[in-house]
Design a protein around this motif. Structure first.
Motif, PDB file in Angstrom:
ATOM      1  N   ASN A   9       0.831  -1.211   0.000  1.00  0.00           N
ATOM      2  CA  ASN A   9       0.000   0.000   0.000  1.00  0.00           C
ATOM      3  C   ASN A   9       0.866   1.262   0.000  1.00  0.00           C
ATOM      4  OD1 ASN A   9      -2.386   1.292  -0.080  1.00  0.00           O
ATOM      5  ND2 ASN A   9      -2.913   0.985   2.091  1.00  0.00           N
ATOM      6  N   SER A  63      -9.423  -0.558  -0.661  1.00  0.00           N
ATOM      7  CA  SER A  63      -8.921  -0.940   0.676  1.00  0.00           C
ATOM      8  C   SER A  63      -9.140   0.176   1.684  1.00  0.00           C
ATOM      9  CB  SER A  63      -7.449  -1.362   0.673  1.00  0.00           C
ATOM     10  OG  SER A  63      -6.845  -1.147  -0.529  1.00  0.00           O
ATOM     11  N   GLU A  66     -11.814  -0.154   4.953  1.00  0.00           N
ATOM     12  CA  GLU A  66     -11.269   0.065   6.295  1.00  0.00           C
ATOM     13  C   GLU A  66     -12.089   1.140   7.027  1.00  0.00           C
ATOM     14  OE1 GLU A  66      -7.150   1.928   7.588  1.00  0.00           O
ATOM     15  OE2 GLU A  66      -6.887   0.324   6.109  1.00  0.00           O
TER      16      GLU A  66
END
Ligand code: ADP
Ligand code: ASP
Ligand code: MG
Length: 406
Positions: free
Chosen positions: A61, A316, A320
């Protein structure tokens, strides 16, 4: 300053030394017509993807400053090679980075907006008789760090630079010879549009027609710049993107677009109380997650659910944030689906043609394609469906609305 032409060449067009040499010939042919040339280049071929893969091999990431410092380098390679090619052909050229070209952006990385262009250096070099090659896709922020402006962003670099220079033309050269009624690499009988309005082009680009970066269309409309989309491989007439009077529009549907890089997130069993939607979407916005479709269902037993879609790149981060919010407000569950795609029809003519959305749903229904979410605006209808049905759906709608006929 008069007679400045801005040309942008995309990744495929500068994908090899031979292609760079060929593009250099085209640039010099335009210069020979007495034009001052500013050329925006993308990274060669898939080299931006390769840089991203490299970073992700180290950190799944990657973020911020270093990531931008890395992925902006592809454009530096093609810009300097293009300048080398022009010089090798006996003319003068100089390559400039976004910073040297005076492209100033917001401070954030990866999707920074361009705030201003101060083209003094470009002008100075043009006045010295040079072809000025500028790296697309990048700028500099107030910390003097390199920023990038979003995938496919070199089109936008070209438009803002053309606006700042008051260029007489902004030409976008790519691997297809214009904007078609649907992706011509998927739909063989797609028809090239000789003219398309800013508003339709903006929807098509935002809904997945990769040929232009959405912000380039937004910018072109704001500055009143006509965009000429053409092939770098031939001299065919391309497509002009400009203001078009709706009186000239005959068909309700102009094009079909699709986006397979989308994912759906649903937060279910939310307490039905004021402020929840606002809180969730504010958190997503603060993290620069671009939320696309939003559907809230009717409340049952003081609970409701919200489904929304985001681009795969933001998935992502979005999941989250949504999961942490769900825990905080004691929502029942968060689920997601990445095997979806968005298929859309676009047309300014829809405003005055009721029933277009119904026709779209029936065409998909008859083909056995299930529609998950729907969103509409005055000039577009989008459906979320299973990714495996995407190409079939595009074909059915292109045929059904008879777009190859014009
Ligand atoms: P570049 O590298 O030149 O910026 P892109 O790959 O970003 O090129 O954009 C060109 C591609 O856009 C074409 O190869 C084509 O597959 C795709 N595309 C999608 N929808 C359309 C459309 N409606 N008209 C033309 N091209 C489209
Ligand atoms: N090279 C960048 C990308 O691949 C920018 C562009 O091609 O416009 O996204
Ligand atoms: Mg592109």
């Amino acid at each position: 300053m008069d007679n400045i032409v801005v040309q942008k060449y995309g990744g495929t067009s500068v994908g090899s030394p031979e292609k760079i040499m060929r593009v250099a010939d085209r640039i010099l042919a335009t210069q020979a017509q007495g034009k001052k040339l500013v050329v925006i280049v993308s990274a060669m071929g898939d080299s931006t993807d390769d840089l991203i893969k490299l970073a992700k091999a180290i950190d799944p990431n990657p973020q911020g400053r270093e990531y931008d410092a890395l992925i902006s380098t592809g454009e530096a390679v093609s810009a300097s090679l293009m300048a080398i090619a022009i010089k090798a052909k006996g003319n003068d050229a100089i390559s400039l980075s976004g910073r040297q070209a005076g492209v100033y952006t917001e401070d954030n990385h990866l999707k920074a907006r361009i705030l201003d262009v101060k083209p003094d250096r470009i002008r100075k070099e043009l006045n010295l008789g040079k072809v000025v090659i500028v790296t697309g896709f990048q700028g500099v922020n107030s910390f003097d760090d390199v920023t990038t402006i979003g995938r496919g962003g070199s089109d936008t670099s070209a438009v803002v630079i053309a606006a700042a220079l008051k260029a007489e033309r902004c030409e976008i050269y790519t691997d297809v010879d214009g904007v078609y009624t649907a992706n011509p690499n998927l739909i063989k009988d797609a028809r090239k549009l000789s003219v398309v309005s800013y508003d339709e082009m903006l929807e098509m680009a935002s809904l997945g027609a990769q040929v232009l970066h959405p912000r380039s269309v937004e910018g072109a409309k704001a500055y009143g710049i006509e965009l000429h989309v053409k092939s770098s491989y031939n001299f065919n007439e391309g497509t002009i993107v400009k203001e078009v009077s709706t009186m000239e529009i005959k068909n309700p549907v102009t094009g079909v677009a699709y986006d397979e890089n989308t994912a759906k997130i649903s937060i279910q069993g939310l307490p039905d109380q004021p402020g929840t939607a606002g809180d969730l979407f504010k958190r997503l916005a603060d993290s620069k997650v671009n939320v696309d479709m939003i559907v809230q269902s009717n409340q049952v037993n003081h609970k409701n659910s919200i489904a929304f879609t985001v681009n795969d790149d933001d998935f992502s981060k979005a999941i989250e944030i949504t999961e942490s919010y769900a825990k905080e407000i004691k929502a029942e569950r968060v689920i997601f689906d990445k095997d979806i795609a968005k298929v859309s029809i676009i047309g300014v003519g829809m405003v005055s043609s009721p029933g277009v959305a119904a026709d779209m749903f029936s065409m998909l229904g008859k083909a056995g394609i299930n529609i998950d979410l729907i969103s509409t605006s005055e000039i577009k209808v989008s459906c979320i469906l299973a990714k495996k049905d995407t190409h079939k759906a595009v074909k059915i709608l292109h045929d059904g609305f008879e777009l190859s006929k014009g």
